[in-house]
Design a protein around this motif. Sequence first.
Motif, PDB file in Angstrom:
ATOM      1  N   GLU A 144      41.129 -15.916  30.735  1.00  0.00           N
ATOM      2  CA  GLU A 144      40.317 -15.226  29.734  1.00  0.00           C
ATOM      3  C   GLU A 144      38.832 -15.411  30.030  1.00  0.00           C
ATOM      4  OE1 GLU A 144      43.253 -15.467  25.828  1.00  0.00           O
ATOM      5  OE2 GLU A 144      41.453 -16.706  25.949  1.00  0.00           O
ATOM      6  N   HIS A 145      38.062 -14.390  29.689  1.00  0.00           N
ATOM      7  CA  HIS A 145      36.617 -14.470  29.947  1.00  0.00           C
ATOM      8  C   HIS A 145      35.988 -15.610  29.154  1.00  0.00           C
ATOM      9  CE1 HIS A 145      32.607 -13.071  31.011  1.00  0.00           C
ATOM     10  NE2 HIS A 145      32.272 -13.231  29.742  1.00  0.00           N
ATOM     11  N   PHE A 146      36.471 -15.842  27.932  1.00  0.00           N
ATOM     12  CA  PHE A 146      35.903 -16.930  27.127  1.00  0.00           C
ATOM     13  C   PHE A 146      36.118 -18.276  27.811  1.00  0.00           C
ATOM     14  CE2 PHE A 146      36.453 -20.288  23.980  1.00  0.00           C
ATOM     15  CZ  PHE A 146      35.252 -20.218  23.306  1.00  0.00           C
ATOM     16  N   GLU A 147      37.303 -18.486  28.380  1.00  0.00           N
ATOM     17  CA  GLU A 147      37.573 -19.745  29.078  1.00  0.00           C
ATOM     18  C   GLU A 147      36.707 -19.865  30.318  1.00  0.00           C
ATOM     19  OE1 GLU A 147      39.110 -23.313  30.531  1.00  0.00           O
ATOM     20  OE2 GLU A 147      39.036 -22.425  28.517  1.00  0.00           O
ATOM     21  N   ALA A 148      36.538 -18.759  31.055  1.00  0.00           N
ATOM     22  CA  ALA A 148      35.689 -18.792  32.245  1.00  0.00           C
ATOM     23  C   ALA A 148      34.238 -19.110  31.865  1.00  0.00           C
ATOM     24  CB  ALA A 148      35.768 -17.449  32.973  1.00  0.00           C
ATOM     25  N   LYS A 149      33.769 -18.519  30.791  1.00  0.00           N
ATOM     26  CA  LYS A 149      32.396 -18.778  30.348  1.00  0.00           C
ATOM     27  C   LYS A 149      32.236 -20.221  29.904  1.00  0.00           C
ATOM     28  CE  LYS A 149      28.848 -16.957  27.226  1.00  0.00           C
ATOM     29  NZ  LYS A 149      28.548 -15.956  26.176  1.00  0.00           N
ATOM     30  N   ARG A 150      33.271 -20.775  29.268  1.00  0.00           N
ATOM     31  CA  ARG A 150      33.211 -22.178  28.836  1.00  0.00           C
ATOM     32  C   ARG A 150      33.086 -23.105  30.042  1.00  0.00           C
ATOM     33  NH1 ARG A 150      36.185 -26.502  28.507  1.00  0.00           N
ATOM     34  NH2 ARG A 150      37.934 -25.466  29.552  1.00  0.00           N
ATOM     35  N   ARG A 151      33.780 -22.799  31.125  1.00  0.00           N
ATOM     36  CA  ARG A 151      33.695 -23.634  32.326  1.00  0.00           C
ATOM     37  C   ARG A 151      32.327 -23.524  32.978  1.00  0.00           C
ATOM     38  NH1 ARG A 151      39.574 -22.532  35.287  1.00  0.00           N
ATOM     39  NH2 ARG A 151      40.881 -22.897  33.439  1.00  0.00           N
ATOM     40  N   VAL A 152      31.761 -22.332  32.992  1.00  0.00           N
ATOM     41  CA  VAL A 152      30.420 -22.166  33.556  1.00  0.00           C
ATOM     42  C   VAL A 152      29.407 -22.968  32.747  1.00  0.00           C
ATOM     43  CG1 VAL A 152      28.568 -20.507  34.002  1.00  0.00           C
ATOM     44  CG2 VAL A 152      30.936 -19.922  34.576  1.00  0.00           C
ATOM     45  N   GLN A 153      29.525 -22.915  31.430  1.00  0.00           N
ATOM     46  CA  GLN A 153      28.618 -23.701  30.586  1.00  0.00           C
ATOM     47  C   GLN A 153      28.808 -25.196  30.820  1.00  0.00           C
ATOM     48  OE1 GLN A 153      29.748 -22.140  26.763  1.00  0.00           O
ATOM     49  NE2 GLN A 153      28.210 -20.509  26.813  1.00  0.00           N
ATOM     50  N   ALA A 154      30.059 -25.617  31.033  1.00  0.00           N
ATOM     51  CA  ALA A 154      30.321 -27.031  31.319  1.00  0.00           C
ATOM     52  C   ALA A 154      29.634 -27.448  32.614  1.00  0.00           C
ATOM     53  CB  ALA A 154      31.825 -27.286  31.400  1.00  0.00           C
ATOM     54  N   ALA A 155      29.650 -26.573  33.610  1.00  0.00           N
ATOM     55  CA  ALA A 155      28.952 -26.870  34.866  1.00  0.00           C
ATOM     56  C   ALA A 155      27.451 -26.983  34.637  1.00  0.00           C
ATOM     57  CB  ALA A 155      29.254 -25.788  35.897  1.00  0.00           C
ATOM     58  N   HIS A 156      26.909 -26.170  33.731  1.00  0.00           N
ATOM     59  CA  HIS A 156      25.477 -26.291  33.393  1.00  0.00           C
ATOM     60  C   HIS A 156      25.194 -27.640  32.750  1.00  0.00           C
ATOM     61  CE1 HIS A 156      25.046 -21.613  33.077  1.00  0.00           C
ATOM     62  NE2 HIS A 156      25.216 -22.046  34.317  1.00  0.00           N
ATOM     63  N   HIS A 157      26.121 -28.135  31.955  1.00  0.00           N
ATOM     64  CA  HIS A 157      25.900 -29.393  31.230  1.00  0.00           C
ATOM     65  C   HIS A 157      25.858 -30.594  32.174  1.00  0.00           C
ATOM     66  CE1 HIS A 157      27.843 -27.287  27.521  1.00  0.00           C
ATOM     67  NE2 HIS A 157      26.581 -26.947  27.695  1.00  0.00           N
ATOM     68  N   VAL A 158      26.687 -30.586  33.242  1.00  0.00           N
ATOM     69  CA  VAL A 158      26.844 -31.812  34.036  1.00  0.00           C
ATOM     70  C   VAL A 158      26.511 -31.642  35.519  1.00  0.00           C
ATOM     71  CG1 VAL A 158      28.562 -32.768  32.447  1.00  0.00           C
ATOM     72  CG2 VAL A 158      29.319 -31.341  34.355  1.00  0.00           C
ATOM     73  N   TYR A 159      26.215 -30.422  35.987  1.00  0.00           N
ATOM     74  CA  TYR A 159      25.886 -30.256  37.405  1.00  0.00           C
ATOM     75  C   TYR A 159      24.498 -29.645  37.591  1.00  0.00           C
ATOM     76  CZ  TYR A 159      30.359 -31.755  39.258  1.00  0.00           C
ATOM     77  OH  TYR A 159      31.440 -32.512  39.612  1.00  0.00           O
ATOM     78  N   ALA A 160      24.307 -28.406  37.208  1.00  0.00           N
ATOM     79  CA  ALA A 160      23.000 -27.766  37.390  1.00  0.00           C
ATOM     80  C   ALA A 160      22.934 -26.512  36.530  1.00  0.00           C
ATOM     81  CB  ALA A 160      22.765 -27.410  38.860  1.00  0.00           C
ATOM     82  N   GLN A 161      21.693 -26.104  36.219  1.00  0.00           N
ATOM     83  CA  GLN A 161      21.441 -24.885  35.460  1.00  0.00           C
ATOM     84  C   GLN A 161      20.673 -23.894  36.349  1.00  0.00           C
ATOM     85  OE1 GLN A 161      20.381 -25.863  31.094  1.00  0.00           O
ATOM     86  NE2 GLN A 161      19.506 -27.560  32.246  1.00  0.00           N
TER      87      GLN A 161
END
Length: 566
Positions: A144-161
């Motif tokens: 689902e797009h919502f799940e994909a977006k949640r993972r991208v946001q998680a990467a922003h939180h702990v890897y890079a923006q």
Amino acid sequence: MSGTISQALAGLAQAIEDTPALNVDDALALAAFLPRLQQTLLPDTSSTQPSDVPSAGSVPHYLHDPRYALALATAAEATTHQGQRLQIYAVHLIEDTAAHTLTPEELAAARENRSDFSIPATRTGARPGSSGPATLLASWLRTEHFEAKRRVQAAHHVYAQYDYQHQRYPAQFPLLAERFNDPHQPPAEVLSAARRLAALEPTLDEFAAPATASALSKDGELLESVVDGHLDEPDPGTRRRLVGNFLKAQKERLGKKRPEALEGVFRRGERDGLVHYDLALRPTRAELFESGISQIDNPRSAPGQAAREAFTDPLQDDPGQDTGDGTFYQQGSGTHPDFVTDEEAAASEEPGPEPLSPAARRLNGLMNLLEINSKRLQELLHAVQNGESGQGTEDLADGSVKVPAITPKIVVMLTLDELEGRARTHGITQHGFKLNATDLRQTLARARIIPMVLGGKGELLDIGRSQRKHPGYMRLGIAVRDRGCIVPGCTMDPERCNIHHIWFWSEGGVTAVYWSAMLCDTHHHDVHAGLIKVIPDGGVPKVILPSFIDPAQQPVRNNYHMAAAA
């Protein structure tokens, strides 16, 4: 074969350790091998025919060994945690490499595992087929797009923006990023905390550069720093409560809503044959409600026993079937017509009701209270108070009118500084509800103030062996100190706990606050079974858990009940 696999895995581990950096072929081979390796440890479910079910002799013997099950659970937990980190890291790489700009031909080659990594990837010069990393991820993984977006946001939180020009910036939460990559920390909890923290951060303009965490508490402390400290708590239940309560309080502070305006009982409609209600209460009313519910659900009380019986509507009682001789037969009553033999009657009896869930027991207790007609109760009380005789008093005397007697009460614990207005906090109830200044003033206006200096002189905190049962005031003091079962992770409320004699009564122990501790039924039995040891530790009892849980055998204390006050 077993030795060959063990040797091969040992050689693989050594080769990985000796390799400073993996090349792309080795990295992809390892990534593809991980699911295959895990699949090998799972049972073969491809065959569903009864004749294909393996016999006991064909199953490896270690599958019947609980020690293997424990070792596998440990390895699976570590693998799951690393898998979650690898999942978010892969999403980070998808955005970092701008994978959504690849040409359709490159994407097709990657799907078919025929990419040529010796040459640079070909990117489209026109508008990409995917608008961004989340869109590509959703289509690539068929999620689902919502799940994909949640993972991208998680990467922003702990890897890079990244900004709108794809310029890279540090992770939004540097402290949580470090914790996320710690192999000894559960990554899912870190990501959950980061997601909730992000909702409290200031909203940036569309074209503003991404920033690291900046939201502050009322005391000027960085919210991320406070949450990072709470995540150091070793007990998972207490840790979750500390983080949840803190973030909830910050959300309410920033939202600035008036809680009393949202209080009430709300009917939410009918679903699955049930009418659903929401109940929203202020902390003081919630404490009164929790006190009543705890007493209703207490198996040691008459109301608790009544709540464990199936609730029946008195307007729908079945009078039974007329047998023709002036008597009535009611199924399940133990009687039957003369033309039915005892064996036939026993065979036709319906099975007893299933044990009630805690939620059903609490509802039964409330319904038992509502079942008593208020007018009838007033008449009975009036008759008793005025010494009148009649049907009402006879009903009370013979017990035909059952009044489940509970005495809900509000217990608020506050320090002297809070009482005198010299603290920023305003007390906490026995069930963990924080009070605001208004609630505290209203409570103090009609309350009895009980000063408690646990262990101080001048108080009757030790009655020796004059009686085994702890008096009410002593139980209240122990409840204020322990807040519930003292075994780490246990969530049992004080009303449902036993007062345990740390110095066993059968061995000459005394009834004293110093030598007492609150334990739920389960952990009380564990103590007497020798699985758990309780020590007084200077008047604040602690437990020593079994060595298979705590090899260090350090005295510990439950912080779950205290987490609400943090």
